[in-house]
Design a protein around this motif. Structure first.
Motif, PDB file in Angstrom:
ATOM      1  N   GLU A  95       6.521   2.527 -10.873  1.00 39.85           N
ATOM      2  CA  GLU A  95       5.670   2.715 -11.562  1.00 39.85           C
ATOM      3  C   GLU A  95       4.306   2.790 -11.183  1.00 39.85           C
ATOM      4  O   GLU A  95       4.023   1.624 -10.924  1.00 39.85           O
ATOM      5  N   ARG A 113      11.872   1.422 -10.425  1.00 42.02           N
ATOM      6  CA  ARG A 113      10.887   2.392 -10.395  1.00 42.02           C
ATOM      7  C   ARG A 113       9.716   2.036  -9.898  1.00 42.02           C
ATOM      8  O   ARG A 113       9.117   1.044 -10.658  1.00 42.02           O
ATOM      9  N   ARG A 125       6.926  -1.441 -19.633  1.00 49.93           N
ATOM     10  CA  ARG A 125       6.979  -0.419 -18.273  1.00 49.93           C
ATOM     11  C   ARG A 125       6.970  -1.619 -17.181  1.00 49.93           C
ATOM     12  O   ARG A 125       5.824  -2.013 -16.431  1.00 49.93           O
TER      13      ARG A 125
HETATM   14 MG    MG Z   1       9.490   7.109 -16.494  1.00 46.60          MG
END
Ligand code: MG
Ligand code: ATP
Length: 577
Positions: free
Chosen positions: A144, A142, A153
């Motif tokens: 991010e 992802r 994250r």
């Molecule tokens: Mg998310």
């Protein structure tokens, strides 16, 4: 395992970019190394932790009949067009996508609903095969916006994702309930303190969903909890009862007043000290984007309340909602930012309001003119009350919706998320089974994620002190740290080898610090890597005496070497109970 024969390198310095303890400590202890923002090497010690989390996750899924499989990370655009999600994921800029050598669009999977639905299509074909749950443990990608907090994250991270297939909504709810219990068992077994909360389903879609939050002050998620009623919800989703509007003042005609430079409620309080915040109505401008259009949306709310953009986005059914930029604000209001109001907005602006404005009369609002606000405005008399919805962000001190308790706001790290998807993907991707009458029906699906790497980081966010990490025994890289004070001392060498072999033979994992270096540095390293059980072999080795010195809790005890195995086995048994 002898440390002298492993890649064991600790750093004195904290990494400069670490914002949370788990990140700093994992880097210092050599557990992880960042090679680009949000992309990490998991070193050998970290990998042992991750495999332990995975083992617990596997065991608990297998226990309820989950079937493990592995799907590809590289996925063709066509599948994402079938579900209709390509556009949103591209718009959110979360998807890694590119063209392959033949000019075909592909992406690196951020999640696998499309691939699994496509996989079961035609294979799960009869009601007699249902229900079934499939899962995988795999790397997800992802892009991010803000990769941070180390493994919390990442842009590349390890997730367990499971998918259930049921004949109808009732049976889907039953599969979901089984998984909820599986999640409770998993996080309990991992040794973390957690809270399940009601959650917003976000881009995944569907009806009911809950998140599992590891309790931690540094968590990115705010949670509304009520200790007396047991209510717990992500603030993205949470609802509450707010204090009613104050009584209306005596009715006078509305009037425009100069408010130079007063752009916030605090500025306005200074100008009009007699006016409570509850009678100042904010008008906040957002830019909403759909697949085929964009619009400026103005949302009113009481001065003492805030707007929850997740609720707003769900209401609008758009791809994204963001605060309008200065240019859009000027176009909509004809004024600088800070003076927006409901009277005289451009016709193409949609005006909505949060429930908090209901019943507020004789209020102040922006004048849609720089440095001007309007006072003593009445809904009904001066303008119609815009349609109201619950767009409110819950606040500490609000009553629960049922009025039975008071809400507090705490913080948590989302380690798991479970969803009742319903037929969203089976309908859009035409994935059906034959029911008892032979009629084709779409599956009712559930999906269930656990951040494997995030769970490990969350355990350290919860378990650490000044000196280093403190691993819960069930997911610690090793169970026992055997610290030998003087490598090369005959009696110590012999006893360390004996204990090492004895413990390993009994199934305990031992990291043996056999390095030729000062005891102080060894203790520092042992504190840093946080292996929970520790045995120190020193001067009294010849008398078969050792120190029992757990990473936390309990005094140092001198015990007989012959009692070490029993102590370790008792600790392991207690941790798996
Ligand atoms: Mg998310
Ligand atoms: P978040 O709101 O934190 O971005 P999400 O709602 O996007 O999470 P899901 O799509 O439900 O997360 O993914 C399932 C699980 O994967 C999450 O509960 C979380 O534990 C983990 N996860 C999600 N994004 C990341 C990430 N960028 N790095 C590490 N783990 C992640």
């Amino acid at each position: 395992m002898k440390i002298s024969q492993t890649l064991f390198v600790t750093l004195k310095e904290e990494p400069a970019d670490a914002e949370v303890r788990s990140h700093a400590l994992m880097v210092r202890a050599g557990f992880i190394q960042q090679i680009a923002a949000g992309i990490y090497v998991y070193g050998p010690l970290m990998w042992r932790v991750l495999r332990k989390v995975e083992a617990i996750v596997r065991a608990e899924h297998d226990r309820v009949g989950g079937q493990e499989l592995l799907m590809p990370a590289l996925q063709p655009r066509e599948l994402w067009e079938e579900s209709g999600r390509w556009g949103r994921y591209v718009a959110d800029k979360i998807l890694y996508h590119f063209q392959d050598g033949r000019g075909r669009d592909v992406c690196l999977g951020p999640t696998h609903e499309e691939v699994i639905t496509n996989f079961v299509k035609g294979k799960l074909s009869s009601y007699k095969q249902l229900p079934q749950t499939l899962y995988q443990i795999q790397t997800k990608f992802r892009d991010e916006l803000r990769p941070r907090f180390g493994l919390m994250r990442g842009r590349e991270f390890i997730m367990k994702d499971a998918y259930s297939f049921d004949a109808d909504a009732e049976s889907m709810a039953a599969s979901y309930a089984v998984m909820r219990e599986v999640y409770r068992r998993i996080f309990t077994r991992c040794g973390v303190r957690f809270t399940p909360v009601e959650a917003d389903a976000g881009a995944i879609g569907g009806s009911g969903s809950e998140e599992f939050m590891v309790d931690a002050d540094t968590g990115e998620d705010a949670i509304a909890v009520c200790r007396s009623t047991g209510y717990a919800a992500n603030t993205e989703k949470a609802v509450s009862q707010i204090a009613p509007a104050p009584p209306a003042p005596a009715e006078v005609a509305m009037h425009r007043e100069p408010t130079p430079g007063a752009k916030t409620c605090a500025d306005l309080r200074a100008l009009f000290p007699g006016l409570p915040l509850e009678r100042m109505l904010k008008t906040i401008l957002y830019r909403a984007v759909w697949a085929d259009r964009e619009q400026t949306v103005a949302v009113m709310c009481r001065g003492d309340r805030e707007i929850n953009v997740v609720k707003l986005q769900n209401h609008l059914g758009c791809l994204s909602v963001q605060l309008a930029e200065e240019k859009a604000v000027k176009a909509a209001t004809g004024a600088e930012v800070g003076f927006a109001g409901p009277l005289g907005l451009q016709a193409d602006v949609q005006l909505l309001a949060d429930r908090s404005v209901e019943g507020v009369q004789g209020f102040l609002c922006g004048g849609n003119e720089t440095d001007v606000h309007v006072l003593d405005v009445w809904f009904g008399r001066d303008l119609p009350q815009p349609p109201t919805y619950d767009f409110g962000l819950v606040q500490a001190g609000d009553l629960t919706r049922d009025g039975q308790g008071t809400i507090e706001i705490t913080r948590g790290i989302e380690v798991g998320h479970i969803f009742q998807l319903g037929t969203k993907y089976s309908e859009s991707m035409d994935c059906r089974y034959a029911d008892e009458q032979g009629k084709l029906q779409p599956f009712h699906m559930g999906c269930y994620g656990i951040g494997i790497s995030r769970t490990a980081a969350a355990a350290i966010e919860q378990g650490h002190d000044e000196a280093g990490m403190i691993w819960p025994l069930p997911i610690a890289p090793y169970h026992v740290m055997l610290i030998q004070m003087r490598a090369g001392d005959e009696a110590q060498d012999a006893l360390a080898q004996e204990l090492h072999d004895q413990l390993e033979a009994a199934g305990a994992e031992v990291l043996w610090d056999d390095r030729k270096m000062g005891a102080g540095a060894k203790f520092k390293d042992a504190d840093l890597v946080g292996i929970p059980l520790r045995v120190v072999i020193g001067r009294d080795a010849g008398d078969r005496k050792v120190e029992w010195k757990p990473r936390v809790g309990g005094e140092v005890e001198v015990i007989s070497a012959d009692d070490v195995l029993g102590r370790v086995q008792a600790a392991l048994a207690a941790a798996s109970a």
